[in-house]
Design an enzyme around this catalytic site. Structure first.
Site, short mmCIF file in Angstrom:
data_model
loop_
_atom_site.label_atom_id
_atom_site.label_comp_id
_atom_site.label_asym_id
_atom_site.label_seq_id
_atom_site.Cartn_x
_atom_site.Cartn_y
_atom_site.Cartn_z
N LYS A 267 0.84 -1.20 0.00
CA LYS A 267 0.00 0.00 0.00
C LYS A 267 0.88 1.25 0.00
O LYS A 267 1.78 1.39 0.82
CB LYS A 267 -0.93 0.00 1.22
CG LYS A 267 -2.05 1.01 1.13
CD LYS A 267 -3.13 0.73 2.16
CE LYS A 267 -4.34 1.62 1.93
NZ LYS A 267 -5.44 1.30 2.86
N GLU B 179 -19.61 -6.71 11.07
CA GLU B 179 -20.55 -6.03 11.97
C GLU B 179 -21.59 -6.97 12.54
O GLU B 179 -22.00 -6.81 13.71
CB GLU B 179 -21.24 -4.88 11.21
CG GLU B 179 -20.33 -3.72 10.88
CD GLU B 179 -19.52 -3.91 9.61
OE1 GLU B 179 -18.69 -3.04 9.29
OE2 GLU B 179 -19.71 -4.95 8.93
N ARG C 131 -25.54 -3.04 8.53
CA ARG C 131 -25.19 -4.41 8.13
C ARG C 131 -25.49 -5.42 9.25
O ARG C 131 -25.64 -6.60 8.98
CB ARG C 131 -23.71 -4.49 7.77
CG ARG C 131 -23.31 -3.59 6.63
CD ARG C 131 -21.89 -3.82 6.19
NE ARG C 131 -21.86 -4.03 4.75
CZ ARG C 131 -20.81 -4.50 4.09
NH1 ARG C 131 -19.72 -4.83 4.73
NH2 ARG C 131 -20.87 -4.65 2.79
#
Length: 590
Positions: free
Chosen positions: A238, A324, A352
């Site tokens: 990244k 979640e 969610r």
């Protein structure tokens, strides 16, 4: 992501080949390559490009994404449509379907469900696993450890490379035997086939995602030969190529304006702490007093402020990954086990886990504390991340206590209130950004459940605010006072249970009552209207209006612009009061 994006567009025929990015933050190079380069500097601004993929923005964005772990499901859906003769409205047909998903996102439940379905289905589908060991925060859980084992062992890498090289030198009739030999070597090296093999995918990798020669060769080969689902495991770094990002990989998620040379992000100066920081400090103070308090986050330790809590109480803080649903049920069971769990999740992400909120928490009456961050409009992230619905989707649940903080001092008290509340589930919401600069009494007692407060006495019209629009209501009251109208301003604090006494008193002593909230239709104002109707208050001629977010998804802009568009800034509130009272022009007077 740059090399991988270039390679994918070089090999596949987009937009006919459907390239579906997970979440969408990594799709900026894709936008540059697909006709949006001239608008890339408008990214995440009003009227500009979305920070995510968006179907209405480009034919090259076949599926909108801003929440994680949906790409494999979407790619599989497109592939099924292709095989059943579907014709998309964009007129480009459907070729190959490619999902690009990160190692953090692939740990979520929906990604597993889609991989399982795709492997069973067995049709042609490509999944690119972009593995940089970094999502928003370092990924956690068994999947992350498993992926690390896949590429950490040098013997496995060497054996596989040798087998691949040997197979390349053999004549075609002998290559099948070489392939089997390579598989045997792989099994000897790691002890078993990969998880993805067992799910029905052909697993390729891991390969260097910054090596264009390797990327192009692998992508061209699998595109030419695949007859079923294929997972290509790509290793990337990244921020590669940009030193500031490489040094601070967790700072590249949703950045502010920054100095290109140093990477330093520019933030407007503020004397007030952020609401998130106040929540974290209040929770740490509460946990220091009560060893039963624990905290749970779903892959957002920094975003929710719980990284600070984890530093102080590492054994009492749980990052469950992008999960979640699991986070909510996990908290429910901890509450049943005698702990006092705080489930800290953004409003838009808690959606969610709503089934678990209903089934595992509310029905069982378990005292889970929901700290709902990013409640209300969030600016540059637009509709996908706006916390517009939590008041409505929690307030309709029996036994729930639902609060909203008007400022940072009120937020600190609501943390204390939630910590002390064992009578059932309780939630409190607070927005993104800085507070208003009020002094915080960290030792203030918990709030009385279901009791609001009057913050400005007046007459004629009452403004009943729920949450952080209180400041705008007070500004509107000042402007109205200059017109000779002196409203009462009250802070409801609770959407459930409502402060019946306060509401009915305001209705009985004022000509007009307006509720104000930064939430969707169906929330606080709807509950107040129901109470007034049940009590027959409207029969007496009370003028009532409920100021909410508009019944549509608002596009990205600055928070101030979005509030003005919604009519929830001071000017909008003032205008609604004048309209309700039938006032068109009143001379200003002291």
């Amino acid at each position: 992501m740059v090399e991988l994006t270039v390679a994918l567009h070089a090999v596949f025929d987009t937009p006919r080949d459907r390239l579906i990015w997970d979440v969408g933050h990594q799709a900026y190079p894709h936008k540059i390559l697909t006709g949006r380069r001239d608008r890339i500097r408008t990214l995440r601004q009003k009227g500009g490009l979305s920070g995510f993929t968006k179907r209405s923005e480009s034919v090259y964005d076949p599926f909108g994404a801003a929440h994680s772990s949906t790409s494999v499901s979407a790619a599989l859906g497109y592939a099924a449509a292709r095989d059943l003769g579907g014709e998309p409205a964009d007129g480009h047909g459907i070729g190959d379907c490619i999902a690009v998903i990160g190692d953090g996102a692939i740990s979520a439940g929906q990604a597993y469900e889609a991989l399982n379905n795709a492997g069973h289905w067995g049709g042609r589908l490509f999944v690119i696993l972009n593995d940089n060991e970094m999502s928003i925060a370092p990924p956690v859980g068994a999947m992350s450890a498993y992926l690390s084992r896949l590429y950490a062992g040098a013997p496995f890498q060497d054996l596989k490379a040798a087998a691949k090289a040997a197979a390349h030198l053999l004549p075609p009739p002998l290559r099948e035997g070489a392939r089997r030999a390579k598989d045997a070597l792989k099994h000897l090296a790691i002890g078993h086939g990969t998880l993805f093999d067992e799910l029905g995918f052909s697993y390729v990798g891991p390969i260097d995602g910054h090596d264009m020669d390797s990327l192009l060769a692998v992508l061209r080969t699998v595109r030419a030969r695949a007859d079923g689902p294929v997972l290509i495991h790509v290793l990337t770094k990244k921020g590669k190529g940009y030193a500031p990002a490489e040094r601070a990989r967790d700072k590249g998620h949703g950045v502010n304006r920054f100095d290109v040379v140093t990477g330093e992000q520019v933030k407007a100066p503020s004397n007030a702490p952020s609401y998130t920081a106040v929540f974290a400090e209040a929770l740490i103070r509460a946990a220091a007093r009560d060893p039963r308090i624990v905290a749970v986050t779903a892959a957002m330790p920094d975003g929710t402020g719980l990284s600070k809590f984890a530093e102080r109480f590492p054994g009492r803080c749980f990052d469950v990954g992008i999960a979640e649903q699991h986070a909510v049920t996990f908290c429910a069971a901890m509450a049943a086990g005698g702990l006092r769990p705080f489930c800290a999740i953004y409003s838009t992400f808690l959606q969610r886990g709503y089934d678990q909120v209903v089934h595992d928490v509310a029905i069982q009456g378990l005292p889970v504390r929901f700290a709902i961050d990013r409640a209300g409009l969030v600016g540059a992230d637009g509709a996908t991340h706006a916390g517009a619905f939590d008041v409505a989707y929690l307030s309709n649940l029996p036994g729930f206590t639902v609060m909203a903080a008007a400022d940072e001092a009120e937020l600190a008290r609501m943390v204390a209130t939630a910590a002390a509340h064992d009578a059932g589930p309780i939630a409190f919401r607070f927005p993104r950004g800085e507070g208003v600069g009020v002094e915080i009494d960290w030792d203030a007692p918990p709030l009385e459940i279901g009791r609001g407060r009057v913050v400005r006495e007046g007459s004629g019209v009452a403004l009943l605010s729920y949450g952080t629009r209180l400041g705008a209501a007070l500004q509107a009251a000042e402007a109205l006072a200059a017109r000779g109208i002196r409203p009462t301003v009250a802070d409801a604090r609770f959407a459930k249970p409502l402060d019946r006494d306060l509401i009915l008193h305001l209705a009985a002593t004022h000509e007009a009552l307006l509720t104000i909230e930064e939430g969707a239709v169906g929330g606080f104002g709807s509950h107040v209207a129901h109470l007034l109707a049940e009590e027959g208050v409207f029969d007496g001629g009370l003028k009532f209006r409920s100021l909410t977010l508009p019944d549509r998804f608002q596009e990205q802009a600055s928070p101030a612009e979005m509030h003005a568009e919604a009519g929830l800034d001071a000017a909008g509130i003032e205008a609604r009061v004048l309209t309700l009272l039938g006032v068109t022009a009143i001379s200003r007077r002291a």
